[in-house]
Enzyme design. Structure first.
Site, PDB file in Angstrom:
ATOM      1  N   SER A 185       0.826  -1.209   0.000  1.00  0.00           N
ATOM      2  CA  SER A 185       0.000   0.000   0.000  1.00  0.00           C
ATOM      3  C   SER A 185       0.856   1.253   0.000  1.00  0.00           C
ATOM      4  CB  SER A 185      -0.929   0.008   1.220  1.00  0.00           C
ATOM      5  OG  SER A 185      -1.507   1.289   1.369  1.00  0.00           O
ATOM      6  N   ASP A 337      -5.999   0.351  -9.199  1.00  0.00           N
ATOM      7  CA  ASP A 337      -7.271   1.052  -9.423  1.00  0.00           C
ATOM      8  C   ASP A 337      -7.875   0.750 -10.793  1.00  0.00           C
ATOM      9  OD1 ASP A 337      -7.144   2.229  -6.927  1.00  0.00           O
ATOM     10  OD2 ASP A 337      -6.071   3.998  -7.662  1.00  0.00           O
TER      11      ASP A 337
HETATM   12  C1  S3P Z   1      -3.049   5.517  -3.748  1.00  0.00           C
HETATM   13  C2  S3P Z   1      -2.720   4.232  -3.443  1.00  0.00           C
HETATM   14  C3  S3P Z   1      -3.605   3.097  -3.711  1.00  0.00           C
HETATM   15  C4  S3P Z   1      -4.732   3.439  -4.680  1.00  0.00           C
HETATM   16  C5  S3P Z   1      -5.345   4.766  -4.361  1.00  0.00           C
HETATM   17  C6  S3P Z   1      -4.302   5.858  -4.443  1.00  0.00           C
HETATM   18  C7  S3P Z   1      -2.105   6.600  -3.399  1.00  0.00           C
HETATM   19  O1  S3P Z   1      -4.166   2.674  -2.487  1.00  0.00           O
HETATM   20  O2  S3P Z   1      -5.712   2.444  -4.671  1.00  0.00           O
HETATM   21  O3  S3P Z   1      -6.388   5.071  -5.247  1.00  0.00           O
HETATM   22  O4  S3P Z   1      -2.261   7.718  -3.920  1.00  0.00           O
HETATM   23  O5  S3P Z   1      -1.186   6.354  -2.612  1.00  0.00           O
HETATM   24  P1  S3P Z   1      -3.350   1.653  -1.522  1.00  0.00           P
HETATM   25  O6  S3P Z   1      -2.087   2.312  -1.189  1.00  0.00           O
HETATM   26  O7  S3P Z   1      -4.197   1.444  -0.321  1.00  0.00           O
HETATM   27  O8  S3P Z   1      -3.197   0.413  -2.348  1.00  0.00           O
END
Ligand code: S3P
Length: 476
Positions: A185, A337
């Protein structure tokens, strides 16, 4: 500054229906991830940060309001160009005080998981108390993933059962941490790094699977020193606490996660050719393009360049006979996404597509894995939902778009809504989606941009509004 309120879930339906080919050249709205970070780093920095091309979606506007509540001056100074189907170039200015101050109001992050998780990390480093909430979807999403490491650094909080919003955070007095997030993440990584910036000593995040690195790139752009190393245990990002940031100019490239919708629409609609200019092509974000090319997509990248420390290019998609593929779990983070729209492409492909490594899809704006599977099944595609995987069998494996004709319950998820509207462009009968107002969280002007390309997407005028997740008999 613009103080747009949370979009109220609209009871209206939108529909996507077959029309002619899609043709044209457009710009995608600004990248959502980079837009959030530009506002947050700008507020934490000393001096002026000028942001060009900021995404003016509801998620990002909530972060802009939040940064104003933490004491930064945030204003929209200019809009460069407003042209149908070409996006607009907003210029925002953030004057930061070199740190965050205590807000005198509850921080409402709306629908934005990235907004709240990054702000929690940034705020935890300062001597302040702040309360956070969000819309119904965000209040249901897990915050333990960021609260756990922030707690190990010394932050405290009081949260609703299951570490959900609303919650109140008490920051300040943090110590550095070495942390290997159990989930891949970028939000968790970023929260820890932003907290580490104000902590005593060094902070390191070790990622087994690399996730988008916009925070690292932008921190460097704002003058912070970071050490990044590839090691057998994974990618290590290390920084020393107590570093100040300096305001700067940020140019936000087009969001590949938004560009994905017109591009896949062109791939599945006969005779189409669509170019999206200025798309962010950071290799940690291009998993969808890699996969589509493996599926046989005529996808061409031209004019590759660098803008504001990120690779950017113009992407052209032409209608293609797609075929099924299996995607490796390790690629999931680079297209996390994009799975809803990738599943739509898979539903129009010949043969079987198997998508792996999808555990994180269950904790997005909705349980996306379940909603994609239910929606595709309602549209007549063969689909099998695994715990962490999805198998899509196009039209009985023969290729061509599925029947469509369903009304999709989006559960307020913007990407589910846009994906099924795109499916409607190729399906035999129109596809309807509820809560179309939520599309503005990430892609304001989506309908207009798609119509400008020749798509039939917009409010549903039809007398028969179909059945939930079922087939509309005789419509089309
Ligand atoms: C993001 C990370 C992703 C993604 C989100 C944007 C970011 O989430 O799904 O739309 O900007 O760091 P995760 O880090 O929870 O996977």
């Amino acid at each position: 500054m613009v103080l747009a309120s949370e979009p109220s879930p609209s009871p209206a339906l939108w529909r996507g229906a077959r029309a002619g080919p899609l043709r044209g050249v457009v710009r995608a709205p600004g990248d959502k991830s980079i837009s959030h970070r530009a506002l947050i780093l700008g507020a934490m920095a000393r001096g002026v940060t000028q942001i060009e091309g900021l995404l003016e979606g509801e998620d990002v506007l909530a972060t802009a309001r939040a940064m104003a509540a933490f004491g930064a001056e945030v204003e929209r100074v200019e809009v460069g160009r407003v042209e149908v189907g070409r996006g607009e170039d907003a210029v925002w200015r953030v004057r930061g005080r070199g740190g965050l101050g205590e807000p005198d109001q509850i921080i409402d992050c709306g629908n934005a998981g990235t907004g709240v998780r990054l702000i929690l990390g940034a705020a935890a480093g300062f001597d302040l108390t702040a309360s956070f909430t969000g819309d119904a979807s965000l209040r249901g999403r897990p915050m333990a993933r960021v609260l756990r490491p922030l707690g190990l650094m010394g932050a405290t909080w009081l949260a609703r059962a299951g570490e959900r919003l609303p919650l109140t955070l008490r920051g300040g007095g943090l110590k550095g941490l070495d942390y290997a997030p159990p989930e891949p993440s970028a939000q968790v990584k970023s929260a820890v790094l932003l907290a580490g910036l104000s902590a005593a000593g060094e902070t390191e995040v070790i990622e087994r699977t690399p996730t988008r690195d916009h925070t690292e790139r932008m921190l460097r752009g704002f003058g912070a020193r970071l050490e990044i190393r590839e090691t057998p245990e994974g990618r290590r990002v290390r920084l020393l606490g107590g570093q100040g940031l300096t305001g700067r100019r940020v140019r936000v490239p087009g969001d590949p996660s938004s560009a994905a919708f017109p591009l896949v629409a062109a791939l599945i609609t006969p005779d189409s050719e669509v170019t999206v200019e200025g798309v962010l092509l950071n290799p940690l974000r291009t998993g969808l393009f890699t996969t589509l090319i493996e599926m046989g997509a005529d996808l061409v990248i031209a004019n590759s360049r660098e803008e504001g420390g990120e690779p950017v290019g113009d992407v052209t998609a032409r209608f293609s006979e797609l075929h099924g593929v299996e995607t490796p779990a390790e690629r999931a983070a680079a297209m996390i996404d994009e799975f809803p729209i990738l599943a739509i492409a898979a539903a129009c492909a010949r043969g079987v597509t198997r998508l792996n490594g999808l555990a994180e899809l269950r904790v997005k704006e909705s349980d996306r894995l379940a909603l994609i599977a239910q929606g595709l099944a309602a549209c007549g595609a063969g689909v099998e939902e695994g715990e962490e995987s999805l198998t899509v069998i196009g039209r009985n494996g023969a290729g061509g778009a599925p029947a469509g004709g369903a009304r999709i319950a989006t559960h307020g998820d913007h990407r589910i809504a846009m994906s099924f509207l795109v499916l409607g462009l190729a399906a035999q009968a129109p596809v309807r989606v509820d809560q179309p107002g939520m599309i503005a969280t990430s892609f304001p002007g989506f309908g207009e941009l798609m119509r400008d390309l020749g798509a039939e997407i917009g409010p549903d005028q039809g007398p028969d509004q179909g059945q939930d997740q079922g087939q509309d008999q005789g419509l089309g």
